[in-house]
Design a protein around this motif. Structure first.
Motif, mmCIF file in Angstrom:
data_model
loop_
_atom_site.group_PDB
_atom_site.id
_atom_site.type_symbol
_atom_site.label_atom_id
_atom_site.label_comp_id
_atom_site.label_asym_id
_atom_site.label_seq_id
_atom_site.Cartn_x
_atom_site.Cartn_y
_atom_site.Cartn_z
ATOM 1 N N VAL A 152 -3.264 -20.169 2.260
ATOM 2 C CA VAL A 152 -3.211 -20.427 0.812
ATOM 3 C C VAL A 152 -2.289 -19.436 0.114
ATOM 4 N N ARG A 153 -2.186 -18.243 0.677
ATOM 5 C CA ARG A 153 -1.585 -17.096 -0.009
ATOM 6 C C ARG A 153 -0.193 -17.370 -0.580
ATOM 7 N N GLU A 154 0.583 -18.131 0.166
ATOM 8 C CA GLU A 154 1.978 -18.296 -0.258
ATOM 9 C C GLU A 154 2.184 -19.539 -1.119
ATOM 10 N N LYS A 155 1.096 -20.220 -1.510
ATOM 11 C CA LYS A 155 1.250 -21.452 -2.292
ATOM 12 C C LYS A 155 1.810 -21.150 -3.677
ATOM 13 N N GLU A 156 2.372 -22.203 -4.315
ATOM 14 C CA GLU A 156 3.026 -22.005 -5.609
ATOM 15 C C GLU A 156 2.052 -21.572 -6.694
ATOM 16 N N TYR A 157 0.826 -22.131 -6.666
ATOM 17 C CA TYR A 157 -0.077 -21.807 -7.781
ATOM 18 C C TYR A 157 -0.486 -20.347 -7.760
ATOM 19 N N ILE A 158 -0.449 -19.713 -6.581
ATOM 20 C CA ILE A 158 -0.728 -18.277 -6.525
ATOM 21 C C ILE A 158 0.451 -17.534 -7.168
ATOM 22 N N GLU A 159 1.652 -18.004 -6.841
ATOM 23 C CA GLU A 159 2.840 -17.387 -7.415
ATOM 24 C C GLU A 159 2.817 -17.549 -8.934
ATOM 25 N N ALA A 160 2.400 -18.740 -9.387
ATOM 26 C CA ALA A 160 2.333 -18.996 -10.828
ATOM 27 C C ALA A 160 1.355 -18.042 -11.498
ATOM 28 N N ALA A 161 0.184 -17.870 -10.838
ATOM 29 C CA ALA A 161 -0.819 -16.978 -11.399
ATOM 30 C C ALA A 161 -0.277 -15.556 -11.467
ATOM 31 N N ARG A 162 0.478 -15.187 -10.429
ATOM 32 C CA ARG A 162 1.041 -13.832 -10.418
ATOM 33 C C ARG A 162 2.100 -13.711 -11.509
#
Lengths: 284, 332
Positions: A171-181
């Motif tokens: 999951v770590r590299e998914k876009e929504y994590i990037e968005a949250a970051r």
């Protein structure tokens, strides 16, 4: 956000409902919880009430499933026993899941030295067979229901940590994590609100099945005298009490075993059903 | 490969040291005094104190741990507080029982589980499949010690053809082994079935069938090769469980193995016995896990390639590059 969440839940329920066995298992588990809660009302006698004149009474209208050596009603003890077994199953899994998911999330999300440290720790942890760890912990802490729960909970931690870590890595590299970051969410918020919810599917299946395994482990500990202490009834301990009278009073060890089996079977069936319902590959 | 094995074996040392350290700390922070347990409540304080001094229990934790490790390195597991006999000798006598029960039940469960899983997978949605799945679900959900009591009841008491406890001859092994194997066989059968079902749907199986291979060859030469890999992994984790299960089976069938020894050591707070049996069982478990990992490499070339050392990889890569360059020259 709200309506979408609900529709997911409904979709999930519709999936689960297709699996008849899983529904039966769910009903069984709900009944089991009800029995555990309502034991004082349902049980015809208090669990420790002795009737010395009715030692080893056969099943009759007075004692539906007979009575044991001290003339205690077996049915009442079985109903009360559901409490201890469920407690051991649910609380120990809760301990294991909370600690395990926390460790796994930390290791999986951050990687690097934290990951290394936690994984080496788990290596040490897992070098002891689980049952040996449970027996050792339960015996050293002292035999009691609470300590048995702790022992089983602690023994089940590594499985959750590894599963969580493995899922988070995908999951770590998914876009929504990037968005949250990108919107400057803190790591804690990202982990709790975005990472863990998206890793829940395999964890839920594991948790359901693990409740069954923990009930088994708890019965095992009680059987060898490291769990619930007399006079409080517990299925494993009841089997243990009756183990020397297999020839004449077999039913005393038969009934509690059936209770354990049905509860664990329900957990396993529900777990299977959940896995099928949650598996996106099987949708449509 | 050899480098890898040696590395793994060396890794076991710190792991086992950590485990015995945790056990020692755990014993240290929980209440309970082996001297008082041995001498009973009537013993005077001075007597208890002198016994504690004799066992070296009054030293600080690091000193005790250091002494423990030093003794272990010299092959000395200490002397049991209760029986006054060397722990190493006692464990050596009891160890074969535990190991044999664990290994026998594992072998039995593999021989029941894999064929059952194959049967269920090749007859999916038939009565065979349903029966196999249902039986294995029941077996997984049964407490092992309870199933053991059922076996004792029917084979030991009602039919009276097998001994109900103790191990005097080969007959004594049957019930403990069978009672443990059932649950494991069920787990193996479930795993085999689901793997085989997944593999059977793959394209290369269709290819194998299309080119006219007999179904038996397709199944055992092509499908099983891939389906067996996760089963080996399950077997490995089952071995760990079977060591723990053997402990309980020993108690049910009063087999003089490590299970009873460990349990009596724990209830008497017999520290050398606890440390010794935890160390031996964990060490054995780690070795088994290593063997399973190596077995993996043996049957799965993808994993084998990961184990080859870095230098070899570079050499291979370099070799490939050189070959390509040569081919390039030849093409020119």
């Amino acid at each position: 956000m709200k309506p979408k969440k609900e529709s997911q839940l409904i979709e999930f329920w519709l999936q689960l409902r297709k699996n008849k066995l899983a529904v039966v298992a769910l009903v069984l588990l709900v009944l089991l919880v009800l029995v555990a809660i309502l034991a004082p009302v349902l049980a015809p006698y208090p669990y420790a009430e002795m009737h010395p004149e009715d030692s080893y009474a056969p099943s009759s209208s007075k004692y539906l499933l007979g009575s044991d050596k001290l003339g205690r009603d077996v049915l009442s003890r079985l109903l009360w026993g559901a409490r201890q077994s469920l407690e051991m199953g649910i609380i120990s899994v809760a301990i294991a899941a909370v600690v395990g998911i926390f460790l796994g999330a930390l290791a999986g999300y951050y990687g690097g030295w934290k990951d290394n440290l936690i994984m080496r720790f788990l290596d040490v942890y897992e070098s002891m067979p689980m049952m040996l760890l449970c027996i050792t912990l339960a015996a050293i802490l002292g035999p009691s229901l609470r300590n048995a729960i702790i022992a089983i909970g602690v023994g089940s931690v590594p499985g959750y940590a590894r599963l969580t870590r493995a899922t988070i890595l995908t999951v770590r590299e998914k876009e929504y994590i990037e968005a949250a970051r990108a919107i400057n969410s803190s790591d804690a918020i990202i982990i709790v609100k975005h990472v863990i919810p998206n890793c829940m599917a395999p964890l839920i299946v594991d948790i359901t099945m693990n409740v069954g395994n923990c009930i088994l482990a708890g019965a095992g500990l009680s059987y060898i005298g490291l769990g619930v202490q007399a006079p409080v009834p517990e299925w494993g301990a009841m089997i243990s009490e009756a183990r020397n009278i297999l020839r004449d009073h077999f039913s005393l060890s038969l009934y509690p075993g059936i209770c354990v089996m049905i509860s664990v079977l329900a957990c396993n069936l529900l777990g299977d059903g959940l896995r099928d319902a949650l598996d996106p590959r099987l949708k449509n | 490969m050899i480098r890898y094995v040696v590395k793994r074996l060396l890794m076991m040392i710190p792991i086992l040291l950590c485990i015995s350290f945790f056990v020692m700390v755990l014993i240290d922070i929980t209440p309970g005094d082996p001297a008082r347990l041995l001498l009973g409540n009537t013993a005077t304080e001075e007597k208890i104190e002198s016994l504690r001094e004799e066992w070296g229990l009054n030293d600080p934790l690091p000193v005790r741990y250091g002494r423990f490790v030093w003794n272990i390195l010299h092959g000395d597991f200490g002397t049991s507080y209760q029986t006054k006999r060397p722990v190493a000798t006692e464990m050596f006598q009891r160890f074969p029982y535990t190991l044999l029960i664990a290994v026998l039940s594992l072998v039995l469960s593999v021989f029941i589980g894999i064929p059952l899983g194959v049967l269920a997978a090749t007859h999916q949605y038939t009565i065979w499949d349903n029966v196999a799945i249902f039986l294995s679900l029941i077996a997984v959900s049964m407490p092992g010690f309870w199933f053991a009591l059922l076996l004792i009841r029917y084979f030991g008491v009602v039919l009276a053809i097998l001994p109900t406890s103790g191990i005097e001859d080969w007959k004594g092994w049957i019930l403990p082994t069978v009672s443990l194997a059932l649950g494991y066989a069920a787990i193996i059968a479930r795993q085999t079935r689901s793997n085989l079902l997944e593999v059977i749907r793959q394209d290369y199986i269709t290819t194998a069938r299309a080119k006219g291979l007999a179904e038996g060859r397709v199944l055992y030469l092509h499908a099983m090769k891939n389906a067996i890999i996760p089963v080996v992994m399950i077997v490995g984790s089952i071995f760990g469980a079977s060591l723990g299960g053997a402990l309980i089976a020993e108690i049910v069938f009063s087999v003089p193995g490590l299970g009873q020894y460990t349990l009596s050591g724990l209830s008497n707070r017999d520290y050398p016995v606890i440390q010794g049996s935890v160390l031996i069982l964990s060490g054995l478990y780690s070795v088994i896990i290593l063997v399973i990992d190596l077995l993996f490499a043996l049957i799965d070339p993808r994993i084998r390639s990961q184990y080859s050392s870095k230098r070899e990889k570079i050499r291979k890569k370099g070799g490939v590059a050189a070959n390509e360059a040569e081919e390039g020259v030849a093409a020119d």
